[in-house]
Design an enzyme around this catalytic site. Structure first.
Site, PDB file in Angstrom:
ATOM      1  N   TYR A 100      53.579  49.163  46.228  1.00 57.62           N
ATOM      2  CA  TYR A 100      52.416  49.957  46.637  1.00 57.62           C
ATOM      3  C   TYR A 100      52.855  51.356  47.082  1.00 57.62           C
ATOM      4  O   TYR A 100      53.998  51.576  47.469  1.00 57.62           O
ATOM      5  CB  TYR A 100      51.757  49.324  47.872  1.00 57.62           C
ATOM      6  CG  TYR A 100      50.696  48.276  47.635  1.00 57.62           C
ATOM      7  CD1 TYR A 100      50.367  47.804  46.383  1.00 57.62           C
ATOM      8  CD2 TYR A 100      50.008  47.759  48.731  1.00 57.62           C
ATOM      9  CE1 TYR A 100      49.382  46.834  46.229  1.00 57.62           C
ATOM     10  CE2 TYR A 100      49.031  46.792  48.589  1.00 57.62           C
ATOM     11  CZ  TYR A 100      48.724  46.326  47.327  1.00 57.62           C
ATOM     12  OH  TYR A 100      47.750  45.364  47.198  1.00 57.62           O
ATOM     13  N   HIS A 125      53.630  42.168  43.517  1.00 61.87           N
ATOM     14  CA  HIS A 125      53.998  43.475  44.068  1.00 61.87           C
ATOM     15  C   HIS A 125      55.229  43.361  44.973  1.00 61.87           C
ATOM     16  O   HIS A 125      55.389  42.358  45.680  1.00 61.87           O
ATOM     17  CB  HIS A 125      52.810  44.064  44.838  1.00 61.87           C
ATOM     18  CG  HIS A 125      51.660  44.423  43.954  1.00 61.87           C
ATOM     19  ND1 HIS A 125      50.388  43.932  44.123  1.00 61.87           N
ATOM     20  CD2 HIS A 125      51.602  45.219  42.852  1.00 61.87           C
ATOM     21  CE1 HIS A 125      49.594  44.417  43.182  1.00 61.87           C
ATOM     22  NE2 HIS A 125      50.308  45.193  42.401  1.00 61.87           N
ATOM     23  N   HIS A 155      53.410  42.420  35.720  1.00 63.58           N
ATOM     24  CA  HIS A 155      52.579  41.341  36.283  1.00 63.58           C
ATOM     25  C   HIS A 155      52.472  40.200  35.270  1.00 63.58           C
ATOM     26  O   HIS A 155      52.669  39.030  35.596  1.00 63.58           O
ATOM     27  CB  HIS A 155      51.172  41.839  36.597  1.00 63.58           C
ATOM     28  CG  HIS A 155      51.026  42.561  37.913  1.00 63.58           C
ATOM     29  ND1 HIS A 155      51.594  42.120  39.075  1.00 63.58           N
ATOM     30  CD2 HIS A 155      50.339  43.692  38.240  1.00 63.58           C
ATOM     31  CE1 HIS A 155      51.273  42.942  40.065  1.00 63.58           C
ATOM     32  NE2 HIS A 155      50.509  43.911  39.586  1.00 63.58           N
ATOM     33  N   HIS A 211      53.783  48.539  34.736  1.00 66.44           N
ATOM     34  CA  HIS A 211      53.387  47.801  35.942  1.00 66.44           C
ATOM     35  C   HIS A 211      52.539  46.579  35.569  1.00 66.44           C
ATOM     36  O   HIS A 211      52.824  45.457  36.005  1.00 66.44           O
ATOM     37  CB  HIS A 211      52.602  48.735  36.869  1.00 66.44           C
ATOM     38  CG  HIS A 211      52.092  48.084  38.120  1.00 66.44           C
ATOM     39  ND1 HIS A 211      52.722  48.211  39.339  1.00 66.44           N
ATOM     40  CD2 HIS A 211      51.000  47.293  38.342  1.00 66.44           C
ATOM     41  CE1 HIS A 211      52.045  47.515  40.250  1.00 66.44           C
ATOM     42  NE2 HIS A 211      50.995  46.965  39.682  1.00 66.44           N
ATOM     43  N   GLU A 212      51.522  46.791  34.780  1.00 64.92           N
ATOM     44  CA  GLU A 212      50.626  45.682  34.440  1.00 64.92           C
ATOM     45  C   GLU A 212      51.339  44.638  33.584  1.00 64.92           C
ATOM     46  O   GLU A 212      51.109  43.437  33.738  1.00 64.92           O
ATOM     47  CB  GLU A 212      49.368  46.208  33.733  1.00 64.92           C
ATOM     48  CG  GLU A 212      48.526  47.173  34.572  1.00 64.92           C
ATOM     49  CD  GLU A 212      48.124  46.624  35.933  1.00 64.92           C
ATOM     50  OE1 GLU A 212      48.098  45.392  36.119  1.00 64.92           O
ATOM     51  OE2 GLU A 212      47.839  47.440  36.836  1.00 64.92           O
TER      52      GLU A 212
HETATM   53 ZN   LIG Z   1      49.784  45.589  40.468  1.00 61.94          ZN
END
Ligand SMILES: [Zn+2]
Length: 318
Positions: free
Chosen positions: A243, A194, A188, A184-185
């Protein structure tokens, strides 16, 4: 070595930590004079005065993979885990300059990570890399842009897209070192926001503002398509970038409700085919390869933190 230089070899694990934590690895090693100085980390992270640094580490470290929220929602930054250099407008990720050259992120893992943690971090990279052209490779002398992966007690966070020069991805050792969280990071860092920020998200999820913590409403902002493109791949409920249902809930009730019956959101375990299709489209390539860790990631690294110039000595391999 000059006295001033000695001071610069003060090892700080975490650029803004109040207390330096000496490491056996780094303390035992003394860099030879001809060690290369690595480029400065120009983007070490910024914490605004209202950042709750006394609460975030505990919230993150007490997180469990079975919790209803995603751990990156707990890091106290914009949207939870999106780092910026200060109170300025958001990064323009549609700018081609924010892409990584050759679809490759050179990385350095902070020496404090254990072998097991390093393995998990590489597994997170592997998830992204195995079916795409996107690559992670150890920093080499000469690289100007790179990600410095550190384990400081500030949660899980990353900048969005290449910032220019070194940029930190933080994976708090207690709470963030799970391969899905790593992926996930790093997505980014590769330039992705997101999933629920997409311009068309209202066709897929209902944002229940009555359940969102006061003051956190902006975490549910939508961005226009020039910022968050889906490259024609489409909305992805299962995205590792989505999310959870209870993100920023003030009362335990859902803040995000999928409009499609049976749709699941809040995946924190692995990337999806659609996540990877978007990555391939963004970088225009498809083949995969294995993650390697070459013994070249050492040297001294200079940080500017506030008014201080700090240095971290990255120990050479045994
Ligand atoms: Zn995030």
């Amino acid at each position: 070595m000059q006295p001033g230089l000695c001071q610069l070899f003060l090892v700080l694990y975490g650029l803004w930590m109040v207390t330096a934590r000496p490491s056996e690895d780094a303390a035992a090693a003394s860099p030879p004079d001809d060690f290369p100085s690595l480029p400065p980390i120009l983007h070490p992270g910024y914490f605004s005065p209202d950042y709750k640094g006394n609460m975030i580490p505990g919230l993150v470290s007490s997180w469990s993979p079975n919790d209803p929220t995603n751990v990156w929602e707990l890091s106290g930054l914009r949207e939870g885990d999106i780092m910026e250099d200060g109170p300025k407008s958001r990064n323009v990720v549609s700018d081609p300059e924010s892409l990584w050259a050759d679809a490759t992120i050179p990385y350095i893992l902070e020496p404090m990570f254990t072998d097991a943690e390093r393995k998990t971090i590489r597994e997170g990279m592997e998830m992204i890399q195995k079916d795409t052209c996107f690559k992670f490779r150890p920093f080499r002398i000469g690289d100007m842009d790179f990600v410095y992966i550190q384990g400081g007690p500030t949660g899980c966070w990353s900048y969005v897209g290449r910032q220019g020069g070194g940029q930190v991805v933080n994976l708090q050792r207690a709470g963030c070192v799970y391969k899905g969280v790593v992926a996930h990071e790093l997505l980014h860092a590769a330039g992705f926001f997101h999933q629920q920020s997409a311009a068309d998200r209202d066709e897929y999820v209902f944002v229940n503002y009555t359940n969102i913590q006061s003051g956190r409403e902006s975490n549910f902002d939508k961005y226009n398509e020039s910022v968050v493109s889906d490259f024609g791949v489409g909305y992805d409920y299962g995205s590792v970038m989505h999310y959870s249902r209870k993100a920023f809930s003030k009362n335990g009730e859902d803040t995000l409700v999928p409009l499609k019956d049976g749709a699941e959101i809040g995946n924190r375990d692995s990337v999806t085919d659609k996540d990877m299709a978007k990555l391939k489209a963004k970088y225009g390539c498809s083949e995969g390869s294995e993650v390697t860790e070459a013994p070249s990631n050492y040297g001294t690294m200079m940080f500017e933190a506030g008014n201080q110039l700090l240095s971290l000595f990255v120990a050479p391999p045994n």
